[in-house]
Design a protein around this motif. Structure first.
Motif, PDB file in Angstrom:
ATOM      1  N   GLU A 261       0.853  -1.190   0.000  1.00  0.00           N
ATOM      2  CA  GLU A 261       0.000   0.000   0.000  1.00  0.00           C
ATOM      3  C   GLU A 261       0.885   1.234   0.000  1.00  0.00           C
ATOM      4  O   GLU A 261       1.747   1.397   0.846  1.00  0.00           O
ATOM      5  CB  GLU A 261      -0.933  -0.021   1.204  1.00  0.00           C
ATOM      6  CG  GLU A 261      -1.890  -1.193   1.100  1.00  0.00           C
ATOM      7  CD  GLU A 261      -3.015  -1.131   2.105  1.00  0.00           C
ATOM      8  OE1 GLU A 261      -3.316  -0.033   2.607  1.00  0.00           O
ATOM      9  OE2 GLU A 261      -3.576  -2.190   2.384  1.00  0.00           O
TER      10      GLU A 261
ATOM     11  N   GLU B 113       1.146   5.567  -0.675  1.00  0.00           N
ATOM     12  CA  GLU B 113       0.436   6.848  -0.661  1.00  0.00           C
ATOM     13  C   GLU B 113       0.324   7.410  -2.081  1.00  0.00           C
ATOM     14  O   GLU B 113       1.200   7.201  -2.919  1.00  0.00           O
ATOM     15  CB  GLU B 113       1.178   7.853   0.230  1.00  0.00           C
ATOM     16  CG  GLU B 113       1.270   7.418   1.676  1.00  0.00           C
ATOM     17  CD  GLU B 113      -0.090   7.320   2.347  1.00  0.00           C
ATOM     18  OE1 GLU B 113      -0.973   8.136   2.039  1.00  0.00           O
ATOM     19  OE2 GLU B 113      -0.264   6.414   3.176  1.00  0.00           O
ATOM     20  N   GLU B 114      -0.749   8.159  -2.323  1.00  0.00           N
ATOM     21  CA  GLU B 114      -0.996   8.731  -3.651  1.00  0.00           C
ATOM     22  C   GLU B 114       0.115   9.674  -4.106  1.00  0.00           C
ATOM     23  O   GLU B 114       0.355   9.794  -5.301  1.00  0.00           O
ATOM     24  CB  GLU B 114      -2.338   9.470  -3.661  1.00  0.00           C
ATOM     25  CG  GLU B 114      -3.531   8.556  -3.728  1.00  0.00           C
ATOM     26  CD  GLU B 114      -3.600   7.763  -5.032  1.00  0.00           C
ATOM     27  OE1 GLU B 114      -3.297   8.322  -6.111  1.00  0.00           O
ATOM     28  OE2 GLU B 114      -3.964   6.588  -4.951  1.00  0.00           O
ATOM     29  N   ASP B 115       0.800  10.327  -3.180  1.00  0.00           N
ATOM     30  CA  ASP B 115       1.846  11.256  -3.585  1.00  0.00           C
ATOM     31  C   ASP B 115       3.065  10.548  -4.183  1.00  0.00           C
ATOM     32  O   ASP B 115       3.934  11.192  -4.761  1.00  0.00           O
ATOM     33  CB  ASP B 115       2.264  12.162  -2.427  1.00  0.00           C
ATOM     34  CG  ASP B 115       2.863  11.399  -1.256  1.00  0.00           C
ATOM     35  OD1 ASP B 115       2.698  10.171  -1.181  1.00  0.00           O
ATOM     36  OD2 ASP B 115       3.493  12.060  -0.404  1.00  0.00           O
ATOM     37  N   ARG B 116       3.105   9.246  -4.114  1.00  0.00           N
ATOM     38  CA  ARG B 116       4.185   8.452  -4.711  1.00  0.00           C
ATOM     39  C   ARG B 116       3.805   7.921  -6.096  1.00  0.00           C
ATOM     40  O   ARG B 116       4.546   7.185  -6.716  1.00  0.00           O
ATOM     41  CB  ARG B 116       4.532   7.261  -3.812  1.00  0.00           C
ATOM     42  CG  ARG B 116       4.883   7.629  -2.400  1.00  0.00           C
ATOM     43  CD  ARG B 116       6.117   8.504  -2.290  1.00  0.00           C
ATOM     44  NE  ARG B 116       7.251   7.780  -2.796  1.00  0.00           N
ATOM     45  CZ  ARG B 116       8.207   8.329  -3.541  1.00  0.00           C
ATOM     46  NH1 ARG B 116       8.198   9.588  -3.803  1.00  0.00           N
ATOM     47  NH2 ARG B 116       9.190   7.606  -3.996  1.00  0.00           N
ATOM     48  N   ARG B 117       2.626   8.304  -6.578  1.00  0.00           N
ATOM     49  CA  ARG B 117       2.091   7.771  -7.841  1.00  0.00           C
ATOM     50  C   ARG B 117       3.067   7.907  -9.011  1.00  0.00           C
ATOM     51  O   ARG B 117       3.255   6.974  -9.784  1.00  0.00           O
ATOM     52  CB  ARG B 117       0.765   8.439  -8.187  1.00  0.00           C
ATOM     53  CG  ARG B 117       0.176   7.944  -9.495  1.00  0.00           C
ATOM     54  CD  ARG B 117      -1.185   8.531  -9.762  1.00  0.00           C
ATOM     55  NE  ARG B 117      -2.183   7.975  -8.883  1.00  0.00           N
ATOM     56  CZ  ARG B 117      -2.767   6.794  -9.058  1.00  0.00           C
ATOM     57  NH1 ARG B 117      -2.429   6.037 -10.081  1.00  0.00           N
ATOM     58  NH2 ARG B 117      -3.677   6.369  -8.232  1.00  0.00           N
TER      59      ARG B 117
END
Length: 77
Positions: free
Chosen positions: A37, A39-43
């Motif tokens: 899982e 975080e979105e900021d690592r997309r």
């Protein structure tokens, strides 16, 4: 966002570990450890790592509202 790596397909090229070292880590010469899982900021970094995998062993499931990546697929049946 949730990651799934097919460890049977992974050949240990470590391109993912180079591009997103906080998500993917090589343990020894051939074993990959990863955080399922992310975080979105690592997309952006994860997307680069997915694209760089020469055997396409990494899958991103960005749509899992309850934390269970199979729920959406099962509900649509």
């Amino acid at each position: 966002m949730r990651l799934v790596v097919d460890l049977n397909r992974c050949q240990g090229y470590a391109q993912c570990a180079f591009l997103a070292p906080d998500v993917f880590v090589m343990h020894g010469d051939e074993s990959l450890l990863y955080s399922p899982e992310v975080e979105e900021d690592r997309r952006e970094d994860v997307a680069r790592a997915v694209a760089a995998c020469p055997v396409q062993a990494i899958v991103v499931d960005a749509n899992f509202p309850d934390g269970n990546p199979g729920t959406d697929r099962e509900a649509s049946r």
